[in-house]
Design an enzyme around this catalytic site. Structure first.
Site, PDB file in Angstrom:
ATOM      1  CG  HIS A   1      -1.931  -1.094   1.235  1.00 22.16           C
ATOM      2  ND1 HIS A   1      -1.725  -2.240   1.966  1.00 22.16           N
ATOM      3  CD2 HIS A   1      -3.115  -1.239   0.595  1.00 22.16           C
ATOM      4  CE1 HIS A   1      -2.758  -3.056   1.792  1.00 22.16           C
ATOM      5  NE2 HIS A   1      -3.625  -2.475   0.965  1.00 22.16           N
TER       6      HIS A   1
ATOM      7  CG  ASP B   1      31.522 -33.808  17.192  1.00 25.60           C
ATOM      8  OD1 ASP B   1      32.485 -34.528  17.526  1.00 25.60           O
ATOM      9  OD2 ASP B   1      30.525 -34.250  16.616  1.00 25.60           O
TER      10      ASP B   1
ATOM     11  CG  HIS C   1      32.778 -34.661  13.565  1.00 22.67           C
ATOM     12  ND1 HIS C   1      33.189 -33.559  14.292  1.00 22.67           N
ATOM     13  CD2 HIS C   1      32.587 -34.208  12.282  1.00 22.67           C
ATOM     14  CE1 HIS C   1      33.231 -32.503  13.507  1.00 22.67           C
ATOM     15  NE2 HIS C   1      32.877 -32.855  12.283  1.00 22.67           N
TER      16      HIS C   1
ATOM     17  CG  HIS D   1      35.463 -34.217   8.369  1.00 25.62           C
ATOM     18  ND1 HIS D   1      34.434 -34.010   7.486  1.00 25.62           N
ATOM     19  CD2 HIS D   1      35.158 -33.498   9.489  1.00 25.62           C
ATOM     20  CE1 HIS D   1      33.530 -33.201   8.033  1.00 25.62           C
ATOM     21  NE2 HIS D   1      33.954 -32.882   9.243  1.00 25.62           N
TER      22      HIS D   1
ATOM     23  CG  ASP E   1      30.489 -31.702   9.222  1.00 25.20           C
ATOM     24  OD1 ASP E   1      30.856 -32.759   9.747  1.00 25.20           O
ATOM     25  OD2 ASP E   1      31.169 -30.663   9.223  1.00 25.20           O
TER      26      ASP E   1
END
Length: 478
Positions: free
Chosen positions: A122, A223, A226, A231, A379
């Protein structure tokens, strides 16, 4: 009585769910475990929006993204659309990106420069400060009976720390610096740095990921476990300092490779010693920059923070901002319900490095943790699986374990907060979820402040670091 492990009955009545029935524990701080429902339940997510995202400081930008008066970016605070605008006097303002007439989104551009924001529904016009400055046919249609001073865009508290810009909806929340707390001691090492600190290179890469927002936030907060497994193939390909972690080799001296840290308000990170540039394949310029500036860090902050400066950090600022210092990817995990996020990825670079070094860092960061990055892809699959595996009703009744390194952590004589003995541990996980549960339980910031002196009581091994450091000093020297 306030409980760090249970939801109060008043919250349960408000959300009316048998999933959260007042006696239903979501986090067991003593047992170092979390209910799987924290990754799945809609009612948990709604409570997070109300008690975490509506009350915490959320990352919304950086000075380098809005350098000049009139510059703006649009972003999110959880699911609320936000405009961040640089004012004519150089200050910053942020406001909800929703017209106060009929609720339409006002600004659809990601960024730009504007003297005003005009709603395309508007035609209501809002100034750079969010105030309503013009309404089409105001006299003819509203008969001069419209109080524009009360119809500006909903404002958001804005504060900055070392150029990083945060917003908060709660007027009772502490200042940004108090919210970051002891984490400032760490952040100053890199955000202030030896010669100008950091900046973000944008615009951000944007992608969606089918996971709960806490899965990547917890992954980045602590983390290290991991890295050598998830990886493994990528580390072998990249080579360098972290290649030895591939396959979680038993001959790695994990207790002597780094540390983990957690703070009062859930912020935390893991440090891998002497690995700042380890993920970079082409890194000569960045290595040279760090070597030329590390002496300035030692002189400015001391050897303990020089150690941090040349290490690699995996970091989360509670609740949903994460970065990897060294790799230099910078993430915001914008929630889109309990099972999806929108990932915004910037590159974080030394402000005063030369242009080619900045671009080299950006190329390497995108290669590894961009939308299609080598490590990002590893990941993403795990983060999605960790979320959607909980759609099974039996699975969802289970618990997740975060006890790694428990009791091998405590107050440190030099480093603030609670410090874990290895970068492979879950000290930072426990700190993240301790504060997550505290935020859900507390009715207001006054109740949170009441716990300031006892927030770290769950870490009972208060002599861990004095005893460990004394034992190391007593060891025979070669």
């Amino acid at each position: 009585m306030y409980s760090a492990n249970r939801l109060c009955s008043t919250q349960t009545k408000k959300h009316g769910s048998d999933v959260m029935n007042g006696s239903s524990a979501l986090v067991d701080n003593i047992g170092a475990s979390q209910s799987r429902r924290v990754f799945w339940d809609q009612d948990v997510y709604q409570l997070e929006l109300e008690r975490i995202f509506s009350r915490c400081w959320l990352m919304i930008g950086h000075d380098s993204l809005v350098p000049k008066p009139g510059d703006f970016i649009t972003t999110y605070m959880a699911e609320d659309r936000v405009i961040l605008s640089r004012q004519p006097d150089g200050s910053l303002k942020a406001f909800i990106n929703s017209c106060t007439h009929r609720g339409n989104q006002i600004c659809h551009a990601d960024s730009g420069s504007a003297k005003a924001f005009v709603c395309n529904y508007h035609g209501w016009v809002f100034g750079q400060d969010g105030s309503l400055v013009d309404v089409p046919m105001e006299e003819r249609c509203y008969h001069s009976d419209l109080d524009k001073s009360k119809l500006g865009l909903a404002p958001i508290r804005v504060e900055t720390y070392k150029g990083f810009i945060f917003g908060c909806h709660d007027p009772e929340a502490p200042s940004l610096e108090d919210y970051l707390g002891d984490f400032c001691w760490y952040l100053d090492t890199i955000w202030d740095g030896p010669d100008g600190g950091l900046e973000l290179l944008g615009p951000p890469l944007k992608s969606t990921l089918a996971c709960n927002w806490k899965v990547p936030a917890e992954n980045f907060v602590g983390d290290g476990y991991h890295v050598g497994w998830t990886h493994a193939a990528a580390l072998q390909m990249i080579g360098g300092e972290l290649a030895g972690l591939s396959g979680n080799r038993a001959d790695m001296p994990f207790d002597d490779l780094g540390l983990q840290f957690t703070m009062r308000h859930g912020h935390g990170f893991g440090l891998i010693d002497n690995a700042a540039t380890a993920i970079h394949v082409k890194r000569d310029g960045y290595v040279k920059y760090l070597e030329e500036t590390r002496g300035g860090i030692r002189e400015k902050f001391g050897p303990e923070r020089e150690r941090l400066y040349v290490g690699h950090w995996n970091t989360s600022i509670f609740p949903n901002c994460s970065f990897l210092y060294g790799t230099n990817t910078f993430k915001i995990w914008h929630p889109r319900g309990p099972h999806e996020i929108e990932v915004w990825t910037y590159t974080m670079v030394p402000k005063n490095a030369d242009t080619e070094t900045k671009r080299s860092i950006q190329r390497e960061a995108i290669r590894s943790f961009g939308t299609a990055g080598t490590l990002e892809s590893d990941d993403g699959e795990n983060m999605s699986s960790a979320t959607y595996n909980n759609n099974g009703i039996i699975t969802r009744k289970g618990w997740m374990n975060s006890s790694m390194g428990k009791d091998r952590e405590g107050p440190h004589p030099v480093y603030p907060g609670i410090v874990g003995v290895s970068f492979i541990g879950e000290t930072s996980y426990r700190g993240f979820y301790r504060f997550w549960q505290e935020m859900l339980d507390a009715p207001d910031w006054a109740a949170i402040r009441a716990n300031d002196d006892t927030w770290d009581a769950m870490w009972t091994n208060r002599n861990f670091w004095p005893d460990r450091l004394s034992a190391k000093q007593a060891e025979p020297q070669d």
